[in-house]
Design a protein around this motif. Sequence first.
Motif, PDB file in Angstrom:
ATOM      1  N   LEU A 149      51.606  53.450  36.956  1.00  0.00           N
ATOM      2  CA  LEU A 149      50.381  53.096  37.423  1.00  0.00           C
ATOM      3  C   LEU A 149      49.119  53.799  36.103  1.00  0.00           C
ATOM      4  O   LEU A 149      47.455  53.138  36.679  1.00  0.00           O
ATOM      5  CB  LEU A 149      49.904  53.816  38.622  1.00  0.00           C
ATOM      6  CG  LEU A 149      50.602  53.743  40.066  1.00  0.00           C
ATOM      7  CD1 LEU A 149      51.036  54.804  40.847  1.00  0.00           C
ATOM      8  CD2 LEU A 149      49.827  52.454  40.467  1.00  0.00           C
ATOM      9  N   SER A 150      49.153  54.421  35.766  1.00  0.00           N
ATOM     10  CA  SER A 150      48.628  54.885  34.408  1.00  0.00           C
ATOM     11  C   SER A 150      48.412  53.415  33.219  1.00  0.00           C
ATOM     12  O   SER A 150      46.817  53.611  33.233  1.00  0.00           O
ATOM     13  CB  SER A 150      49.290  55.976  33.809  1.00  0.00           C
ATOM     14  OG  SER A 150      49.839  57.475  35.160  1.00  0.00           O
ATOM     15  N   LEU A 151      49.069  52.761  33.300  1.00  0.00           N
ATOM     16  CA  LEU A 151      49.085  51.752  32.217  1.00  0.00           C
ATOM     17  C   LEU A 151      47.947  51.182  32.761  1.00  0.00           C
ATOM     18  O   LEU A 151      47.227  50.278  32.880  1.00  0.00           O
ATOM     19  CB  LEU A 151      50.633  51.129  31.908  1.00  0.00           C
ATOM     20  CG  LEU A 151      51.179  52.036  30.961  1.00  0.00           C
ATOM     21  CD1 LEU A 151      52.375  51.147  30.962  1.00  0.00           C
ATOM     22  CD2 LEU A 151      49.722  52.753  29.580  1.00  0.00           C
ATOM     23  N   SER A 152      48.392  50.291  34.314  1.00  0.00           N
ATOM     24  CA  SER A 152      47.404  50.179  35.397  1.00  0.00           C
ATOM     25  C   SER A 152      45.600  49.905  34.907  1.00  0.00           C
ATOM     26  O   SER A 152      44.580  49.259  34.907  1.00  0.00           O
ATOM     27  CB  SER A 152      47.875  49.709  36.848  1.00  0.00           C
ATOM     28  OG  SER A 152      47.084  48.132  37.377  1.00  0.00           O
ATOM     29  N   ILE A 153      46.095  51.904  35.451  1.00  0.00           N
ATOM     30  CA  ILE A 153      44.339  52.020  35.699  1.00  0.00           C
ATOM     31  C   ILE A 153      43.694  51.577  34.505  1.00  0.00           C
ATOM     32  O   ILE A 153      42.612  51.811  34.194  1.00  0.00           O
ATOM     33  CB  ILE A 153      44.178  53.366  36.520  1.00  0.00           C
ATOM     34  CG1 ILE A 153      45.076  53.015  38.056  1.00  0.00           C
ATOM     35  CG2 ILE A 153      43.451  53.669  36.137  1.00  0.00           C
ATOM     36  CD1 ILE A 153      44.947  54.126  38.453  1.00  0.00           C
ATOM     37  N   GLY A 154      44.694  52.497  33.416  1.00  0.00           N
ATOM     38  CA  GLY A 154      43.760  52.825  31.920  1.00  0.00           C
ATOM     39  C   GLY A 154      43.025  51.359  31.102  1.00  0.00           C
ATOM     40  O   GLY A 154      42.566  50.811  30.626  1.00  0.00           O
ATOM     41  N   MET A 155      44.260  50.264  31.948  1.00  0.00           N
ATOM     42  CA  MET A 155      43.650  48.973  31.108  1.00  0.00           C
ATOM     43  C   MET A 155      42.747  47.954  31.720  1.00  0.00           C
ATOM     44  O   MET A 155      42.801  46.498  31.604  1.00  0.00           O
ATOM     45  CB  MET A 155      45.090  47.876  31.183  1.00  0.00           C
ATOM     46  CG  MET A 155      45.634  48.662  29.846  1.00  0.00           C
ATOM     47  SD  MET A 155      45.217  48.376  28.478  1.00  0.00           S
ATOM     48  CE  MET A 155      44.984  46.738  27.731  1.00  0.00           C
ATOM     49  N   ALA A 156      42.699  48.555  33.053  1.00  0.00           N
ATOM     50  CA  ALA A 156      41.750  48.018  33.723  1.00  0.00           C
ATOM     51  C   ALA A 156      40.007  47.781  33.496  1.00  0.00           C
ATOM     52  O   ALA A 156      39.868  48.444  32.597  1.00  0.00           O
ATOM     53  CB  ALA A 156      41.152  49.085  35.238  1.00  0.00           C
ATOM     54  N   GLY A 164      40.213  41.233  29.791  1.00  0.00           N
ATOM     55  CA  GLY A 164      40.226  39.775  31.124  1.00  0.00           C
ATOM     56  C   GLY A 164      40.863  40.491  32.154  1.00  0.00           C
ATOM     57  O   GLY A 164      41.625  39.765  32.989  1.00  0.00           O
ATOM     58  N   GLN A 165      41.580  41.647  32.242  1.00  0.00           N
ATOM     59  CA  GLN A 165      42.460  42.336  32.894  1.00  0.00           C
ATOM     60  C   GLN A 165      41.530  43.007  34.434  1.00  0.00           C
ATOM     61  O   GLN A 165      39.847  42.772  34.022  1.00  0.00           O
ATOM     62  CB  GLN A 165      42.910  44.600  32.594  1.00  0.00           C
ATOM     63  CG  GLN A 165      44.108  43.699  31.932  1.00  0.00           C
ATOM     64  CD  GLN A 165      45.201  42.580  31.985  1.00  0.00           C
ATOM     65  OE1 GLN A 165      45.913  43.048  33.655  1.00  0.00           O
ATOM     66  NE2 GLN A 165      45.584  41.365  31.594  1.00  0.00           N
ATOM     67  N   PRO A 166      41.765  43.147  35.283  1.00  0.00           N
ATOM     68  CA  PRO A 166      40.958  43.041  37.011  1.00  0.00           C
ATOM     69  C   PRO A 166      40.410  44.102  36.701  1.00  0.00           C
ATOM     70  O   PRO A 166      40.609  45.174  36.599  1.00  0.00           O
ATOM     71  CB  PRO A 166      41.359  42.969  38.144  1.00  0.00           C
ATOM     72  CG  PRO A 166      42.943  41.529  37.502  1.00  0.00           C
ATOM     73  CD  PRO A 166      43.267  41.941  36.253  1.00  0.00           C
ATOM     74  N   GLY A 167      38.714  44.570  37.079  1.00  0.00           N
ATOM     75  CA  GLY A 167      38.522  45.864  36.122  1.00  0.00           C
ATOM     76  C   GLY A 167      38.760  46.314  38.234  1.00  0.00           C
ATOM     77  O   GLY A 167      39.229  46.448  39.270  1.00  0.00           O
ATOM     78  N   LEU A 168      38.553  47.634  38.117  1.00  0.00           N
ATOM     79  CA  LEU A 168      38.761  48.749  38.688  1.00  0.00           C
ATOM     80  C   LEU A 168      38.583  48.049  40.034  1.00  0.00           C
ATOM     81  O   LEU A 168      39.019  48.478  41.304  1.00  0.00           O
ATOM     82  CB  LEU A 168      38.414  50.298  38.884  1.00  0.00           C
ATOM     83  CG  LEU A 168      39.417  50.681  37.292  1.00  0.00           C
ATOM     84  CD1 LEU A 168      39.117  52.514  37.515  1.00  0.00           C
ATOM     85  CD2 LEU A 168      40.779  50.909  38.025  1.00  0.00           C
ATOM     86  N   ALA A 169      37.096  48.194  40.399  1.00  0.00           N
ATOM     87  CA  ALA A 169      36.460  47.664  41.648  1.00  0.00           C
ATOM     88  C   ALA A 169      36.807  45.908  42.222  1.00  0.00           C
ATOM     89  O   ALA A 169      36.574  46.235  42.905  1.00  0.00           O
ATOM     90  CB  ALA A 169      34.627  47.415  41.996  1.00  0.00           C
ATOM     91  N   SER A 170      37.493  45.496  41.545  1.00  0.00           N
ATOM     92  CA  SER A 170      38.039  44.556  42.405  1.00  0.00           C
ATOM     93  C   SER A 170      39.237  44.365  42.643  1.00  0.00           C
ATOM     94  O   SER A 170      40.042  44.895  42.909  1.00  0.00           O
ATOM     95  CB  SER A 170      38.502  42.986  41.157  1.00  0.00           C
ATOM     96  OG  SER A 170      40.026  43.317  39.831  1.00  0.00           O
ATOM     97  N   PRO A 171      39.458  43.326  44.101  1.00  0.00           N
ATOM     98  CA  PRO A 171      40.894  43.292  45.050  1.00  0.00           C
ATOM     99  C   PRO A 171      41.696  42.607  44.178  1.00  0.00           C
ATOM    100  O   PRO A 171      42.896  42.700  44.325  1.00  0.00           O
ATOM    101  CB  PRO A 171      40.511  42.111  46.529  1.00  0.00           C
ATOM    102  CG  PRO A 171      39.253  42.073  46.091  1.00  0.00           C
ATOM    103  CD  PRO A 171      37.547  42.650  44.187  1.00  0.00           C
TER     104      PRO A 171
END
Length: 255
Positions: A33-40, A44-51
């Motif tokens: 989860l930390s990697l996913s949030i940090g790379m948001a 080209g990775q989805p932004g935090l606000a995106s579905p």
Amino acid sequence: MLNLINAELRKFFSTRMWWIMLLVVLGWTGLGLSLSIGMAGVEGQPGLASPEFQQTAWPYSGGATTFTMIVGVLIVTNEYRHRTFNNTFLVSPNRTRVVMAKLATGVIAGLMYGTAALVLTAAAVVPAVLGAGGEFSPTANEIPRMSLGILVALTVYVLLGVGLGALLRNQVAAILVAIAWTFLLETVLTSVPALQDVGQWTPGGATSALYDTGMDYGFGAAELLPFGVAAAVLAGYAAVCVALALVTTVRRDLV
């Protein structure tokens, strides 16, 4: 039967194994989860606000299947390692009932670990999404399907571990096989495009089909089974694990 299940649950929760493995499951999930949030929003990775971010982050709850498989191995092999199976079968000579009680304990443990991983995921993802100005709904963006699939995945892998532990008996060997299977073999079969036709039928491929959204993360979308087919495949693996645990424990002599 309920008395046997209660006895097995007391064994399970009377050792440090359950909470140590809980910390491992939560730690592994938290790392993802930390990697996913940090790379948001990066490269080209989805932004935090995106579905799409919710669809990429939520499946990290199911990434701890290796560790729940090890839990299943320990449920059985601890008895062989500490030579307590003899006492267990003296108290309850019906070996089939004992094995079924261990499998029931495995199901409860799998659901517990899965729920804990989902709670941690929600605690990380929801504030991240809302803080970025996005919207979160527990019934949107395939959250219910992914959550159910994650619970099933972590529980089935506990049963796989019980079957493996009953087959091999040796704790170290069974743990090494579990790690090699999940971290190496399944990873190769489900990741390499040329092998995905085989990999989608493995337990890892089937569980991924229950909670994977089919998004392309830059390596090409994985080949996944339809949801119903994947559920049937996992039911078959669970049935094999039950039969394996019963046959190897009931028919073999204790040493």
